[in-house]
Design a protein around this motif. Structure first.
Motif, PDB file in Angstrom:
ATOM      1  N   ARG A 283     -46.901  28.419 -22.768  1.00  0.00           N
ATOM      2  CA  ARG A 283     -46.965  29.491 -21.553  1.00  0.00           C
ATOM      3  C   ARG A 283     -46.233  30.525 -22.318  1.00  0.00           C
ATOM      4  O   ARG A 283     -45.135  30.927 -21.709  1.00  0.00           O
ATOM      5  N   PRO A 284     -46.515  31.215 -23.456  1.00  0.00           N
ATOM      6  CA  PRO A 284     -45.728  32.423 -24.138  1.00  0.00           C
ATOM      7  C   PRO A 284     -45.531  33.605 -23.284  1.00  0.00           C
ATOM      8  O   PRO A 284     -46.556  33.758 -22.356  1.00  0.00           O
ATOM      9  N   ALA A 285     -44.735  34.558 -23.552  1.00  0.00           N
ATOM     10  CA  ALA A 285     -44.753  35.809 -23.318  1.00  0.00           C
ATOM     11  C   ALA A 285     -46.010  36.625 -23.708  1.00  0.00           C
ATOM     12  O   ALA A 285     -46.365  36.146 -24.792  1.00  0.00           O
ATOM     13  N   ARG A 286     -46.324  37.826 -23.094  1.00  0.00           N
ATOM     14  CA  ARG A 286     -47.560  38.501 -23.456  1.00  0.00           C
ATOM     15  C   ARG A 286     -46.965  39.506 -24.330  1.00  0.00           C
ATOM     16  O   ARG A 286     -46.131  40.584 -23.704  1.00  0.00           O
ATOM     17  N   THR A 287     -47.217  39.610 -25.319  1.00  0.00           N
ATOM     18  CA  THR A 287     -46.703  40.685 -26.334  1.00  0.00           C
ATOM     19  C   THR A 287     -47.559  40.667 -27.462  1.00  0.00           C
ATOM     20  O   THR A 287     -47.992  39.502 -27.974  1.00  0.00           O
ATOM     21  N   GLU A 288     -47.295  41.842 -28.368  1.00  0.00           N
ATOM     22  CA  GLU A 288     -48.062  41.841 -29.606  1.00  0.00           C
ATOM     23  C   GLU A 288     -46.963  41.816 -30.685  1.00  0.00           C
ATOM     24  O   GLU A 288     -47.362  42.249 -31.875  1.00  0.00           O
ATOM     25  N   GLU A 289     -45.985  41.447 -30.528  1.00  0.00           N
ATOM     26  CA  GLU A 289     -44.848  41.424 -31.283  1.00  0.00           C
ATOM     27  C   GLU A 289     -45.060  40.332 -32.471  1.00  0.00           C
ATOM     28  O   GLU A 289     -45.604  39.290 -32.380  1.00  0.00           O
ATOM     29  N   LEU A 290     -44.558  40.784 -33.800  1.00  0.00           N
ATOM     30  CA  LEU A 290     -44.853  40.197 -34.762  1.00  0.00           C
ATOM     31  C   LEU A 290     -43.534  39.741 -35.708  1.00  0.00           C
ATOM     32  O   LEU A 290     -43.616  38.873 -36.677  1.00  0.00           O
ATOM     33  N   TYR A 291     -42.678  40.251 -35.097  1.00  0.00           N
ATOM     34  CA  TYR A 291     -41.252  40.114 -36.331  1.00  0.00           C
ATOM     35  C   TYR A 291     -40.171  40.056 -35.068  1.00  0.00           C
ATOM     36  O   TYR A 291     -40.329  40.559 -34.131  1.00  0.00           O
ATOM     37  N   PHE A 292     -39.049  39.402 -35.826  1.00  0.00           N
ATOM     38  CA  PHE A 292     -37.624  39.240 -35.005  1.00  0.00           C
ATOM     39  C   PHE A 292     -36.923  39.053 -36.173  1.00  0.00           C
ATOM     40  O   PHE A 292     -36.830  38.580 -37.041  1.00  0.00           O
ATOM     41  N   VAL A 293     -35.538  39.494 -35.689  1.00  0.00           N
ATOM     42  CA  VAL A 293     -34.275  39.422 -36.613  1.00  0.00           C
ATOM     43  C   VAL A 293     -33.160  39.382 -35.595  1.00  0.00           C
ATOM     44  O   VAL A 293     -33.107  40.132 -34.656  1.00  0.00           O
ATOM     45  N   ALA A 294     -31.957  38.672 -36.093  1.00  0.00           N
ATOM     46  CA  ALA A 294     -30.821  38.561 -35.307  1.00  0.00           C
ATOM     47  C   ALA A 294     -30.296  40.110 -35.133  1.00  0.00           C
ATOM     48  O   ALA A 294     -30.476  41.007 -35.735  1.00  0.00           O
ATOM     49  N   ASP A 295     -29.708  40.321 -33.772  1.00  0.00           N
ATOM     50  CA  ASP A 295     -29.215  41.660 -33.613  1.00  0.00           C
ATOM     51  C   ASP A 295     -27.617  41.791 -33.419  1.00  0.00           C
ATOM     52  O   ASP A 295     -27.284  42.802 -33.081  1.00  0.00           O
ATOM     53  N   GLY A 296     -27.093  40.651 -33.860  1.00  0.00           N
ATOM     54  CA  GLY A 296     -25.585  40.690 -33.900  1.00  0.00           C
ATOM     55  C   GLY A 296     -24.977  40.448 -32.424  1.00  0.00           C
ATOM     56  O   GLY A 296     -23.730  40.421 -32.514  1.00  0.00           O
ATOM     57  N   SER A 297     -25.667  40.149 -31.366  1.00  0.00           N
ATOM     58  CA  SER A 297     -25.060  39.755 -30.139  1.00  0.00           C
ATOM     59  C   SER A 297     -25.305  38.336 -29.979  1.00  0.00           C
ATOM     60  O   SER A 297     -25.003  38.132 -28.557  1.00  0.00           O
ATOM     61  N   GLY A 298     -25.919  37.700 -30.425  1.00  0.00           N
ATOM     62  CA  GLY A 298     -26.363  36.180 -30.214  1.00  0.00           C
ATOM     63  C   GLY A 298     -28.020  36.186 -30.024  1.00  0.00           C
ATOM     64  O   GLY A 298     -28.371  35.051 -29.870  1.00  0.00           O
ATOM     65  N   GLY A 299     -28.565  37.427 -29.851  1.00  0.00           N
ATOM     66  CA  GLY A 299     -30.030  37.324 -29.461  1.00  0.00           C
ATOM     67  C   GLY A 299     -30.725  37.943 -30.731  1.00  0.00           C
ATOM     68  O   GLY A 299     -30.263  37.957 -32.084  1.00  0.00           O
ATOM     69  N   HIS A 300     -32.091  38.557 -30.295  1.00  0.00           N
ATOM     70  CA  HIS A 300     -32.874  38.932 -31.596  1.00  0.00           C
ATOM     71  C   HIS A 300     -33.533  40.365 -31.403  1.00  0.00           C
ATOM     72  O   HIS A 300     -33.882  40.772 -29.887  1.00  0.00           O
TER      73      HIS A 300
END
Length: 330
Positions: A283-300
């Protein structure tokens, strides 16, 4: 003369009754008197007779000696046999308390927690080290165990506990797959398990899992390689867990699980995903995103386009550069 003899006999009888009463009172006092145990303790009581049990209890400070314990156990034998197992004894447990615990108390429930994201090799090591478990450990298939906390008792065998953990994964996977969203580019529950193991390794933030799952599912729909670093780490460490950063040689490694070199899903899971990761994939999120990278805060930081992603990568590299720079002297 006869009267004197009768008086003497009566006196003796009265004395015997008094002595018997004193002995009974003393036995009652010893039976219910606080014992020597200074602090609560868990003791593994062996199988065997009262002598073997008493020796262990004396060694742990629960009993002061064994003779009174043996007599009390015999005198109260109608209340049931003394059982083996690991039992919890309170501080100052009386002889009556000890016998009641050995006959009626539930053995200590130990707990083994299998964290999310462990590989089969790491789970095997955890089960081998678990105090109180016995017996041989069967082979563990990658991704076959549900990360959770499992109760067991001292002396339980490893194989049944493993079977419980495997059955829990089968049930959790079946539930997630049955409630899956429409249109997923996944052909089976097995493929959902594989992708969930990657999502589990990609983030420690529960709220990110549905979004990261969506990124990978979008890539699968477009025929793009997943390019997941955890799959490379799994390949480079042969499932043992990589204790260093990835290198260019790792990214180029010719291995079926390396999703930089191979399109699509790996041939099998790379770790044990938890329930949240299974739900995120089905049951994934509804998004068209194709990329992610670390953001320095523990998330992306997420992106829909390569240009946006490159900007996020540049920001992340600047953060890494600043963290690696030596402190400025003042």
């Amino acid at each position: 003369m006869r009267l004197r003899a009768l008086r003497w006999a009566g006196g003796v009888l009265a004395l015997l009754v008094l002595l018997a009463g004193l002995a009974g009172w003393q036995a009652w006092r010893l039976y219910y008197a606080p014992g020597p145990l200074a602090a609560p303790a868990q003791v593994v009581v062996p199988r065997g007779g009262t002598e073997a049990i008493a020796a262990v209890l004396i060694d742990h400070g629960v009993l002061p000696e064994g003779r009174g314990f043996a007599l009390a156990a015999w005198a109260t034998r109608g209340r049931g046999p003394l059982r083996a197992g690991e039992f919890a004894f309170p501080a100052g447990a009386s002889l009556a308390d000890v016998l009641e615990i050995l006959r009626q108390a539930r053995p200590v429930q130990r707990r083994l927690t299998i964290p999310e994201g462990l590989t089969a090799r790491q789970i095997a090591a955890l089960l081998e080290r678990a105090e109180g478990l016995t017996g041989e450990l069967p082979a563990i298939a990658e991704g076959a165990v549900l990360p959770e906390t499992y109760a067991y008792q001292w002396g339980d065998a490893r194989a049944p506990l493993l079977r419980r953990a495997e059955a829990a994964m089968e049930a959790a996977l079946a539930e997630a797959w049955a409630g899956r969203a429409e249109g997923l580019p996944l052909a089976s529950a097995r493929e959902a398990l594989i992708l969930a193991s990657i999502v589990e390794e990609e983030t420690a933030l529960p709220e990110e899992r549905p979004r990261i799952a969506a990124v990978f599912l979008n890539r699968l729909r477009r025929g793009m390689p997943l390019q997941s670093d955890p799959t490379v780490a799994y390949a480079a460490s042969a499932g043992a867990g990589l204790e260093r950063g990835l290198t260019r040689a790792d990214l180029d490694l010719d291995h079926p699980s390396n999703t930089y070199r191979n399109r699509g899903l790996p041939p099998g899971p790379i770790a044990a995903p938890g329930r949240d990761a299974l739900r995120a994939v089905t049951r994934p999120a509804r998004t068209e995103e194709l990329y992610f990278v670390a953001d320095g805060s523990g998330g992306h930081a997420f992106a829909r386009t390569l240009e946006e992603h490159n900007r996020n990568v540049a920001r992340w590299r600047e953060i890494e550069r600043q963290r690696a720079a030596p402190p400025v002297e003042r």
